[in-house]
Design an enzyme around this catalytic site. Structure first.
Site, short mmCIF file in Angstrom:
data_model
loop_
_atom_site.label_atom_id
_atom_site.label_comp_id
_atom_site.label_asym_id
_atom_site.label_seq_id
_atom_site.Cartn_x
_atom_site.Cartn_y
_atom_site.Cartn_z
N HIS A 88 0.94 -1.23 -0.01
CA HIS A 88 0.12 0.08 -0.06
C HIS A 88 0.85 1.12 0.07
O HIS A 88 1.91 1.26 0.62
CB HIS A 88 -1.00 -0.05 1.13
N ASP A 90 -0.45 4.50 0.84
CA ASP A 90 -0.76 5.56 1.80
C ASP A 90 0.16 5.25 3.10
O ASP A 90 0.51 4.22 3.41
CB ASP A 90 -2.22 5.38 2.31
N ASP A 121 6.64 1.63 7.00
CA ASP A 121 5.25 1.27 6.71
C ASP A 121 4.49 2.10 5.46
O ASP A 121 3.99 3.12 5.66
CB ASP A 121 4.56 1.34 8.01
N GLU A 155 -5.13 1.42 3.25
CA GLU A 155 -4.66 0.50 4.23
C GLU A 155 -4.79 1.24 5.48
O GLU A 155 -5.31 0.47 6.42
CB GLU A 155 -3.58 -0.30 4.04
N GLU A 156 -4.29 2.36 5.65
CA GLU A 156 -4.01 3.07 7.09
C GLU A 156 -5.39 3.28 7.63
O GLU A 156 -5.47 3.34 8.60
CB GLU A 156 -3.29 4.17 6.90
N ASP A 179 4.31 -5.92 3.45
CA ASP A 179 4.33 -4.92 4.66
C ASP A 179 4.97 -5.26 5.79
O ASP A 179 5.77 -6.27 5.84
CB ASP A 179 2.63 -4.98 5.22
N HIS A 393 4.46 4.16 11.96
CA HIS A 393 3.55 5.50 12.45
C HIS A 393 4.44 6.34 13.35
O HIS A 393 3.82 7.26 13.96
CB HIS A 393 2.51 4.67 13.33
#
Length: 425
Positions: A88, A90, A121, A155-156, A179, A393
């Protein structure tokens, strides 16, 4: 020189090329929320795939947030295994960027790490996957089975770009979601959110509350907020029951939780609350399907409601899941079991051992990814990617450069061998 040695040497020689691609991807500020900002990065990836000979498909899942799927046709696709590589684009919210040592969208190399929002991520995994595919083409390794690259959005915030790929009909014999996994080969538990709502059939002025709660008052009414406390208590009972009766190897006891995350209710102070909604987040084990989990919860809450005269007349209503935490305030991450004996998993494990001279850790992720959607579509799937979960994150998000290189090596040899392995039967 063996293929393993050749790929290892080639990856090490492309270190700066890999870090350059990571830097380009990080420079796209694809933060979600607010989302709707991935068109430019997806255009870039689409062009990168087409330069390598992929046939591409790009479509908007939401306006400004397209998926890209590229397929590199194999020489004998009917007889040889196909593979999906999924990631992903995002990235998580920044927060106060003043806490960062440098711009979150400017990749910085320092010591043995590269820093930037999304590097762990999971733009590092995307970049390394693209480099792995590119070097196979450039050193002349043909693929007999189809290779599919899925660059997805959302995805987030549970927007399930990967679900959109399965709904569009994309499938393969095996899938690797690149991931964040610290190079562990993983499955996962699942998550579903839901809204439980109590709606009174009648609305009352708060001045009538005395008649609703005292003997002889004669008003058959109740506060939906107060009745919701019974529902919450019932959910806590079910949560404790699950903790005692359910387990799964690799998960601490009681991981299957029901979190009362948000409560909304009432009109204002002059009314008895005639409506109350509870937003719950439910974690479940890899061997459970979210539809069965929903059924368990609803049956338990209906039993709670049946024990209360007012709730029998005003039963709870449910809305489960959703395709976006932004649009419809709901999400689903299906669980994913992995089969260590599956030929794809065995080959990935063997590829790791041959390339890195050690045994990989095979187990379960403590978080959730899009991998569950591929598994639920009937595609044997694992999570395998660079980066540590504690860096995802985080402020000053980082990934170890050598781990990016190691991941590239393992994925390259796995692609070369899996897509050149004849299908059984």
């Amino acid at each position: 020189m063996s293929l393993v040695e050749r790929i290892s040497k080639e990856v090490e020689s492309r270190k700066e090329e890999l870090l350059g691609l990571v830097t380009k991807l990080i420079a796209f500020p694809t933060v979600s929320p607010p989302a709707r900002n991935t068109t430019e990065v997806q255009d870039f990836i689409k062009g990168y795939l087409e330069d390598m000979g992929f046939e591409t498909d790009q479509w908007d899942v939401y306006p400004g947030d397209p998926n890209v799927v590229g397929i590199l046709k194999g020489e004998d696709a009917n007889q040889f295994h196909s593979l999906i590589v999924n990631g992903h684009v995002d990235v998580a919210e920044i927060g106060d960027d003043r806490e960062w040592d440098s711009s979150p969208f400017e990749a910085i190399k320092k010591d043995q790490y590269i820093y930037g929002r999304g590097v762990a991520d999971m733009k590092g995994g995307i970049a390394a996957s693209l480099i792995a595919i590119k070097l196979l083409k450039e050193i002349g390794i043909p693929l007999k089975g189809d290779l599919q690259f899925q660059s997805v959005i959302g995805e987030e915030v549970g927007e399930a770009g990967t679900l959109a790929c399965t709904e569009r009909g994309y499938k393969a014999d095996y899938a690797v979601v690149v991931d964040t996994s610290d190079l562990h080969i993983q499955g996962q538990g699942g998550v579903i959110t839901g809204w439980i709502t109590i709606q009174s059939k009648k609305t009352f002025h708060d001045g009538l509350r005395r008649k609703m709660i005292h003997a002889g008052g004669g008003v058959n009414g109740a506060s939906a907020i107060e009745k919701m406390t019974k529902i919450i208590s019932g959910l806590q009972d079910l949560e404790r029951h699950w903790a005692v009766t359910k387990s799964y190897d690799g998960f601490p006891p009681g991981t299957n939780t029901i979190n009362p995350a948000v409560i909304e209710g009432g009109r204002h102070a002059a009314f008895v609350a005639d409506r109350c909604s509870l937003w719950v987040t439910v974690h479940f084990y890899p061997n459970e399907d979210y539809q069965n989990v929903i059924k368990e919860i609803e049956e338990h809450i209906q039993a709670v409601a049946a024990s209360d005269p007012w709730l029998r007349e005003n039963p709870p209503e449910y809305v489960w899941g959703g395709k976006s935490m932004i649009v419809d305030r709901g999400e689903i991450f299906p669980s994913l079991e992995i089969d260590p004996g599956h030929p794809g998993t065995k080959l990935l494990t063997n590829s790791f051992e041959k390339m890195l001279k050690e045994n990989p850790t095979v187990g379960m992720s403590t978080t959730v990814t899009d991998a569950g959607w591929l598994g639920r579509a009937g595609i044997p799937t694992v999570i395998f990617g660079p980066g540590k979960l504690e860096d995802a994150h985080a402020v000053n998000e980082k990934v170890e450069i050598q781990q990016l290189l190691d991941f590239t090596k393992v994925l390259a040899i796995f692609i070369a061998e899996w897509c050149n392995t004849r299908k059984e039967g």
